[in-house]
Design a protein around this motif. Sequence first.
Motif, mmCIF file in Angstrom:
data_model
loop_
_atom_site.group_PDB
_atom_site.id
_atom_site.type_symbol
_atom_site.label_atom_id
_atom_site.label_comp_id
_atom_site.label_asym_id
_atom_site.label_seq_id
_atom_site.Cartn_x
_atom_site.Cartn_y
_atom_site.Cartn_z
ATOM 1 N N ARG A 25 44.216 20.688 43.736
ATOM 2 C CA ARG A 25 43.799 21.534 44.660
ATOM 3 C C ARG A 25 44.126 22.997 44.597
ATOM 4 O O ARG A 25 43.469 23.752 44.496
ATOM 5 N N ILE A 26 45.644 22.709 44.442
ATOM 6 C CA ILE A 26 46.079 24.235 44.275
ATOM 7 C C ILE A 26 46.090 24.795 42.813
ATOM 8 O O ILE A 26 45.780 26.084 42.842
ATOM 9 N N VAL A 29 42.480 26.730 42.591
ATOM 10 C CA VAL A 29 42.527 27.939 43.185
ATOM 11 C C VAL A 29 42.737 28.980 42.144
ATOM 12 O O VAL A 29 42.206 30.062 42.057
ATOM 13 N N PHE A 30 43.948 28.831 41.622
ATOM 14 C CA PHE A 30 44.286 29.763 40.715
ATOM 15 C C PHE A 30 43.539 29.690 39.266
ATOM 16 O O PHE A 30 43.280 30.915 38.975
ATOM 17 N N VAL A 31 42.945 28.640 38.970
ATOM 18 C CA VAL A 31 42.049 28.680 37.694
ATOM 19 C C VAL A 31 40.928 29.436 38.243
ATOM 20 O O VAL A 31 40.185 30.021 37.453
ATOM 21 N N GLY A 93 35.437 20.886 41.903
ATOM 22 C CA GLY A 93 34.351 21.145 40.908
ATOM 23 C C GLY A 93 33.202 21.903 41.883
ATOM 24 O O GLY A 93 32.529 22.851 41.336
ATOM 25 N N LEU A 94 33.252 21.638 43.190
ATOM 26 C CA LEU A 94 32.109 22.624 44.071
ATOM 27 C C LEU A 94 32.639 23.932 44.180
ATOM 28 O O LEU A 94 32.144 24.801 44.184
ATOM 29 N N TRP A 98 30.498 27.287 43.158
ATOM 30 C CA TRP A 98 30.096 28.301 43.953
ATOM 31 C C TRP A 98 30.679 29.685 43.359
ATOM 32 O O TRP A 98 30.161 30.751 43.845
ATOM 33 N N LEU A 99 32.116 29.702 42.880
ATOM 34 C CA LEU A 99 32.484 30.959 42.385
ATOM 35 C C LEU A 99 31.546 31.305 41.251
ATOM 36 O O LEU A 99 31.403 32.703 41.154
#
Length: 230
Positions: A25-26, A29-31, A93-94, A98-99
Amino acid sequence: MLKDHIQRGDYTNQTSPKLVFSGIRITGVFVGVFLMVYWTNGLESLSDVWKNAPVLLFFACLFLAVAQQLYWLWAIARERFTWFMALFPWNTGLDLLWLYFLSNALNRGVPVIIWVYLGAVLCVAGLLIELISNLQLQFFKREPGNEGKLFTGGLFSLVIHPNYTGYLLWRTAFPLMTGYPLAAGVAFIFHLAQFYFQAHPPFIRYMHQKYGRDWEIYSSNRKRIIPGLL
């Protein structure tokens, strides 16, 4: 019917899956930040991400959502956390989907700012509802005199699943923030169906078995996730 992966009644502590899930999860965010720069015209470097209001608000909400999930995992959840739940790339993945929608909207010049603000409000509201309901349930269960009792107070006096109400709101908020309200509608219906066909049926069976008549009385007088509606 889809399988529910929550191990109800199994309180075995499994640290390794939690660590893996937290790392994914962390890292996600960076990816997402790097991919946003790669996908979006006008974002030439990482510093540009923090200068773009829609992108910044999206990542701020994403950070809050990830932080809440990790707090729930480590401080609130008691059921055994499985390797399937840790490794299935559902959440990340979600987020990346959305990004990508947001970057596409920005590249096409879609006016997203109003949707971003509306989505941010919806996201914060959903996160607060989920957090408060989880904490209320946790505090109730910590009291020795409440062992074996059904909690019907707080936000649980309004609906059966206030925590999922909050979850549904912030999950819908992210596609709304991309500037495509239709995507938000599809996401809302999808998560609602997931709740009704996957999460709720095994939950009902477990609660009926555990609390019997008390559960029947409580559940017969309340809607599941939206007061007076659903």
